[in-house]
Design a protein around this motif. Structure first.
Motif, PDB file in Angstrom:
ATOM      1  N   GLN A  75     -43.729 -20.220   4.867  1.00  0.00           N
ATOM      2  CA  GLN A  75     -43.857 -20.373   3.416  1.00  0.00           C
ATOM      3  C   GLN A  75     -42.607 -21.026   2.828  1.00  0.00           C
ATOM      4  O   GLN A  75     -42.681 -21.909   1.985  1.00  0.00           O
ATOM      5  CB  GLN A  75     -44.114 -19.032   2.747  1.00  0.00           C
ATOM      6  N   PHE A  76     -41.456 -20.592   3.278  1.00  0.00           N
ATOM      7  CA  PHE A  76     -40.189 -21.122   2.794  1.00  0.00           C
ATOM      8  C   PHE A  76     -40.041 -22.616   3.103  1.00  0.00           C
ATOM      9  O   PHE A  76     -39.778 -23.422   2.211  1.00  0.00           O
ATOM     10  CB  PHE A  76     -39.043 -20.318   3.425  1.00  0.00           C
ATOM     11  N   VAL A  77     -40.234 -22.991   4.364  1.00  0.00           N
ATOM     12  CA  VAL A  77     -40.077 -24.395   4.757  1.00  0.00           C
ATOM     13  C   VAL A  77     -41.094 -25.265   4.037  1.00  0.00           C
ATOM     14  O   VAL A  77     -40.751 -26.308   3.483  1.00  0.00           O
ATOM     15  CB  VAL A  77     -40.198 -24.556   6.288  1.00  0.00           C
ATOM     16  N   HIS A  78     -42.326 -24.839   4.003  1.00  0.00           N
ATOM     17  CA  HIS A  78     -43.347 -25.649   3.353  1.00  0.00           C
ATOM     18  C   HIS A  78     -43.122 -25.732   1.841  1.00  0.00           C
ATOM     19  O   HIS A  78     -43.340 -26.791   1.248  1.00  0.00           O
ATOM     20  CB  HIS A  78     -44.734 -25.145   3.706  1.00  0.00           C
ATOM     21  N   SER A  79     -42.670 -24.664   1.224  1.00  0.00           N
ATOM     22  CA  SER A  79     -42.355 -24.717  -0.208  1.00  0.00           C
ATOM     23  C   SER A  79     -41.215 -25.697  -0.465  1.00  0.00           C
ATOM     24  O   SER A  79     -41.263 -26.507  -1.381  1.00  0.00           O
ATOM     25  CB  SER A  79     -41.962 -23.338  -0.739  1.00  0.00           C
ATOM     26  N   TYR A  80     -40.177 -25.612   0.344  1.00  0.00           N
ATOM     27  CA  TYR A  80     -39.047 -26.508   0.196  1.00  0.00           C
ATOM     28  C   TYR A  80     -39.488 -27.960   0.390  1.00  0.00           C
ATOM     29  O   TYR A  80     -39.177 -28.832  -0.423  1.00  0.00           O
ATOM     30  CB  TYR A  80     -37.929 -26.190   1.194  1.00  0.00           C
ATOM     31  N   CYS A  81     -40.198 -28.200   1.467  1.00  0.00           N
ATOM     32  CA  CYS A  81     -40.601 -29.568   1.788  1.00  0.00           C
ATOM     33  C   CYS A  81     -41.529 -30.151   0.732  1.00  0.00           C
ATOM     34  O   CYS A  81     -41.387 -31.311   0.355  1.00  0.00           O
ATOM     35  CB  CYS A  81     -41.261 -29.623   3.171  1.00  0.00           C
ATOM     36  N   ARG A  82     -42.463 -29.377   0.244  1.00  0.00           N
ATOM     37  CA  ARG A  82     -43.368 -29.871  -0.786  1.00  0.00           C
ATOM     38  C   ARG A  82     -42.628 -30.057  -2.111  1.00  0.00           C
ATOM     39  O   ARG A  82     -42.828 -31.054  -2.799  1.00  0.00           O
ATOM     40  CB  ARG A  82     -44.537 -28.915  -0.977  1.00  0.00           C
ATOM     41  N   HIS A  83     -41.793 -29.093  -2.471  1.00  0.00           N
ATOM     42  CA  HIS A  83     -41.092 -29.138  -3.745  1.00  0.00           C
ATOM     43  C   HIS A  83     -40.129 -30.331  -3.838  1.00  0.00           C
ATOM     44  O   HIS A  83     -40.108 -31.065  -4.814  1.00  0.00           O
ATOM     45  CB  HIS A  83     -40.337 -27.842  -3.994  1.00  0.00           C
ATOM     46  N   SER A  84     -39.338 -30.509  -2.812  1.00  0.00           N
ATOM     47  CA  SER A  84     -38.311 -31.553  -2.846  1.00  0.00           C
ATOM     48  C   SER A  84     -38.836 -32.902  -2.370  1.00  0.00           C
ATOM     49  O   SER A  84     -38.206 -33.920  -2.591  1.00  0.00           O
ATOM     50  CB  SER A  84     -37.117 -31.154  -1.976  1.00  0.00           C
ATOM     51  N   LYS A  85     -39.968 -32.889  -1.678  1.00  0.00           N
ATOM     52  CA  LYS A  85     -40.550 -34.099  -1.097  1.00  0.00           C
ATOM     53  C   LYS A  85     -39.607 -34.735  -0.076  1.00  0.00           C
ATOM     54  O   LYS A  85     -39.736 -35.903   0.258  1.00  0.00           O
ATOM     55  CB  LYS A  85     -40.963 -35.089  -2.172  1.00  0.00           C
ATOM     56  N   GLU A  86     -38.656 -33.954   0.449  1.00  0.00           N
ATOM     57  CA  GLU A  86     -37.722 -34.453   1.437  1.00  0.00           C
ATOM     58  C   GLU A  86     -38.315 -34.428   2.854  1.00  0.00           C
ATOM     59  O   GLU A  86     -37.874 -35.160   3.724  1.00  0.00           O
ATOM     60  CB  GLU A  86     -36.429 -33.638   1.429  1.00  0.00           C
ATOM     61  N   CYS A  87     -39.276 -33.562   3.078  1.00  0.00           N
ATOM     62  CA  CYS A  87     -39.877 -33.442   4.408  1.00  0.00           C
ATOM     63  C   CYS A  87     -41.362 -33.139   4.222  1.00  0.00           C
ATOM     64  O   CYS A  87     -41.784 -32.002   4.401  1.00  0.00           O
ATOM     65  CB  CYS A  87     -39.182 -32.384   5.241  1.00  0.00           C
ATOM     66  N   PRO A  88     -42.171 -34.121   3.853  1.00  0.00           N
ATOM     67  CA  PRO A  88     -43.559 -33.887   3.501  1.00  0.00           C
ATOM     68  C   PRO A  88     -44.339 -33.184   4.608  1.00  0.00           C
ATOM     69  O   PRO A  88     -44.206 -33.505   5.776  1.00  0.00           O
ATOM     70  CB  PRO A  88     -44.112 -35.300   3.271  1.00  0.00           C
ATOM     71  N   VAL A  89     -45.100 -32.193   4.212  1.00  0.00           N
ATOM     72  CA  VAL A  89     -45.971 -31.465   5.132  1.00  0.00           C
ATOM     73  C   VAL A  89     -47.341 -31.393   4.499  1.00  0.00           C
ATOM     74  O   VAL A  89     -47.483 -31.496   3.284  1.00  0.00           O
ATOM     75  CB  VAL A  89     -45.455 -30.040   5.429  1.00  0.00           C
ATOM     76  N   GLY A  90     -48.337 -31.203   5.325  1.00  0.00           N
ATOM     77  CA  GLY A  90     -49.701 -31.088   4.809  1.00  0.00           C
ATOM     78  C   GLY A  90     -49.957 -29.717   4.218  1.00  0.00           C
ATOM     79  O   GLY A  90     -49.196 -28.787   4.427  1.00  0.00           O
ATOM     80  N   GLY A  91     -51.041 -29.591   3.511  1.00  0.00           N
ATOM     81  CA  GLY A  91     -51.478 -28.291   3.000  1.00  0.00           C
ATOM     82  C   GLY A  91     -50.841 -27.966   1.752  1.00  0.00           C
ATOM     83  O   GLY A  91     -50.567 -27.072   1.156  1.00  0.00           O
TER      84      GLY A  91
END
Length: 91
Positions: A75-91
């Motif tokens: 949850q943490f990594v995906h929230s960070y990646c989606r929020h900052s758009k620094e490391c896009p992930v699916g879902g």
């Protein structure tokens, strides 16, 4: 397995290759007062941190159970990646 920052970083990087793929910094710091570990992700001007319970970390690194550790980090990594758009992930 010894519980230390390097072991935790190695485990996190193996579970979440997008951290490495997108050059996101990862820092793990022990907080003995709270019996926990602080995990920090960052890239550019964006950063985020989360705490992991020492017992959950120990169980995961010892191969006993990784459910709480993995769920919290996912949850943490995906929230960070989606929020900052620094490391896009699916879902």
């Amino acid at each position: 397995m010894k519980v230390d920052a390097q072991a935790i970083e190695t485990r996190i990087r193996s579970m979440f290759p997008e951290i490495v793929e997108y050059g996101v910094t990862l820092e793990v710091l022990e907080d003995p007062r709270m019996d926990s570990w602080e995990v920090r992700l960052g890239k550019g001007q964006h950063s985020m941190s989360s705490c992991l319970d020492n017992e959950d970390v120990r169980k995961c690194l010892n191969g006993e159970e990784c459910t709480a550790f993995a769920a919290e980090l996912r949850q943490f990594v995906h929230s960070y990646c989606r929020h900052s758009k620094e490391c896009p992930v699916g879902g």
